[in-house]
Design an enzyme around this catalytic site. Structure first.
Site, short mmCIF file in Angstrom:
data_model
loop_
_atom_site.label_atom_id
_atom_site.label_comp_id
_atom_site.label_asym_id
_atom_site.label_seq_id
_atom_site.Cartn_x
_atom_site.Cartn_y
_atom_site.Cartn_z
CB SER A 18 22.18 51.72 44.57
OG SER A 18 21.81 53.04 44.21
CB ILE A 20 24.15 51.35 36.67
CG1 ILE A 20 23.97 52.75 36.07
CG2 ILE A 20 24.59 50.35 35.60
CD1 ILE A 20 25.27 53.43 35.63
CG ASP A 39 25.68 47.29 47.22
OD1 ASP A 39 25.30 47.70 46.10
OD2 ASP A 39 26.19 48.05 48.09
CE1 TYR A 152 33.46 57.33 38.86
CE2 TYR A 152 33.57 58.59 36.82
CZ TYR A 152 32.96 57.64 37.61
OH TYR A 152 31.85 56.99 37.13
CE LYS A 156 33.94 54.27 36.97
NZ LYS A 156 33.28 52.98 37.22
CB THR A 187 22.17 56.22 39.45
OG1 THR A 187 23.28 57.09 39.68
CG2 THR A 187 22.33 55.55 38.09
N1 LIG Z 1 25.52 57.57 37.37
C1 LIG Z 1 26.34 57.95 36.39
O1 LIG Z 1 26.17 59.02 35.79
C2 LIG Z 1 27.50 57.07 35.98
C3 LIG Z 1 28.16 57.39 34.79
C4 LIG Z 1 29.22 56.59 34.37
C5 LIG Z 1 29.59 55.51 35.14
N2 LIG Z 1 28.93 55.22 36.30
C6 LIG Z 1 29.39 54.06 37.06
O2 LIG Z 1 28.33 53.14 37.23
C7 LIG Z 1 28.53 52.42 38.45
C8 LIG Z 1 27.28 52.50 39.28
O3 LIG Z 1 27.03 53.85 39.61
P1 LIG Z 1 25.61 54.39 40.07
O4 LIG Z 1 25.46 55.75 39.54
O5 LIG Z 1 24.57 53.35 39.80
O6 LIG Z 1 25.89 54.55 41.64
P2 LIG Z 1 25.01 54.23 42.94
O7 LIG Z 1 25.68 54.99 44.03
O8 LIG Z 1 23.56 54.46 42.68
O9 LIG Z 1 25.27 52.67 43.15
C9 LIG Z 1 26.55 52.19 43.45
C10 LIG Z 1 26.43 50.94 44.32
O10 LIG Z 1 27.77 50.46 44.58
C11 LIG Z 1 27.84 50.11 45.94
N3 LIG Z 1 29.23 50.18 46.41
C12 LIG Z 1 29.95 51.30 46.68
N4 LIG Z 1 31.16 50.94 47.15
C13 LIG Z 1 31.20 49.59 47.18
C14 LIG Z 1 32.17 48.64 47.57
N5 LIG Z 1 33.37 49.02 48.07
N6 LIG Z 1 31.89 47.32 47.45
C15 LIG Z 1 30.68 46.92 46.97
N7 LIG Z 1 29.69 47.78 46.62
C16 LIG Z 1 29.97 49.10 46.71
C17 LIG Z 1 26.95 51.11 46.66
O11 LIG Z 1 26.55 50.63 47.95
C18 LIG Z 1 25.78 51.22 45.69
O12 LIG Z 1 24.77 50.26 45.97
C19 LIG Z 1 29.78 53.03 39.12
O13 LIG Z 1 30.91 52.26 38.80
C20 LIG Z 1 29.87 54.39 38.46
O14 LIG Z 1 31.19 54.87 38.45
C21 LIG Z 1 27.89 55.97 36.74
#
Ligand SMILES: NC(=O)c1ccc[n+]([C@@H]2O[C@H](COP(=O)([O-])OP(=O)(O)OC[C@H]3O[C@@H](n4cnc5c(N)ncnc54)[C@H](O)[C@@H]3O)[C@@H](O)[C@H]2O)c1
Length: 271
Positions: A18, A20, A39, A152, A156, A187
């Protein structure tokens, strides 16, 4: 099959099902890599793997033994991973410090912090023995500035510091370790929070210098650069992809950011 800077390379992406992570899978594959999509959501991993011609692996990053088994399975099925991107993560509901439960703190730290460590160790130890590899951890602007995200934000910050520690640990072994810190990125994870009313799009956009949110592909571009040999002299950094959110915040004390200059009709076209 696509060719490019990653032709012949094997890339593993945690959280690849999913957001990023999925964007990283698509971009790495479009530039030649064979991609392992890792995943906890098996169906999501399989869908992205089918799309990019890669292989899906079910993994809960919070378990060290599962990361070890997956690194071995990726190696057996595709070959040793040259690139690891640790995108698996969970976001957190903004809460007052007194309101967040011990269970929620433990959940976020287990996946976002310890999960990143587990994956980096399982894949990184193999890279170090081969004297080649690039690891990109996905941290966050929340790891650089405080936010009302009491589990969180510290998790991070730990990812950014663990990236630096591992970069020093494995530098002589030919493994580069860098972090990318996204700003607010459109996302499915963040979209769910917007729909629950926990985040406001206009506020998120207004808080950055460029006045925009980030797209998953913007983060994937930075990841691909750091993964590539073009970044062969770079290790131990944290690269924000935040539309200038980090530089804009302190301007609030001076009345905020200045309005746009120039001609709105030609803006963005370099005219
Ligand atoms: N979206 C934002 O604004 C944002 C900003 C900064 C950092 N991030 C970071 O980017 C990363 C991806 O976030 P996103 O927004 O794409 O989220 P998302 O929810 O769209 O995707 C996250 C994915 O991680 C998987 N996941 C969750 N727990 C898991 C586990 N225990 N083992 C394996 N897979 C697991 C989920 O099934 C999902 O497919 C995260 O680390 C998030 O903290 C996101």
């Amino acid at each position: 099959m696509s060719t490019g800077p990653f032709t012949g390379r094997i890339a593993a992406v945690t959280g690849g099902g999913s957001g990023i992570g999925a964007a990283c899978c698509r971009m790495l594959a479009s530039r030649g890599a064979k991609v392992a999509v890792l995943d906890v959501d098996r169906a999501a991993a399989k869908a992205v793997a089918a799309e990019v011609g890669g292989a899906a692996f079910t993994l809960d990053v919070g378990r060290m033994d599962a990361n070890e088994a997956t690194a071995a399975a990726v190696q057996a099925e595709l070959g040793p991973a040259d690139i690891l991107v640790t995108c698996a993560g969970v976001l957190q509901r903004p809460l007052r410090a007194e309101e967040i439960t011990e269970a929620e703190v433990a959940r976020v730290i287990r996946i976002d912090q310890i999960g990143t460590w587990n994956s980096a160790m399982a894949f990184g130890r193999r890279m170090a023995m081969r004297a080649y590899g690039s690891i990109i951890t996905i941290a966050s602007i929340a790891g650089v500035r405080s936010m009302p995200l009491h589990a969180y934000s510290p998790a991070k910050a730990a990812v950014i510091e663990m990236t630096r520690c591992l970069a020093a640990e494995w530098g002589r072994s030919g493994v580069r370790v860098n972090a990318v810190s996204p700003g607010f990125t459109r996302t499915p994870g963040l979209q769910a929070e917007i729909e629950r009313g926990e985040r406001d799009v206009t506020r998120l956009e207004d808080a950055s210098a460029l006045g925009q949110m980030i797209m998953p592909e913007d983060v994937a571009e930075a990841v691909c650069f750091l993964a590539s040999d073009a970044a062969r002299a770079i290790t131990g950094i944290n690269l924000p992809v935040d539309a200038g959110w980090l530089v804009a915040g302190s301007w609030a004390a001076y009345g905020g950011l200045p309005a746009a200059r120039g001609n709105a009709a030609t803006r963005g076209r370099g005219a």
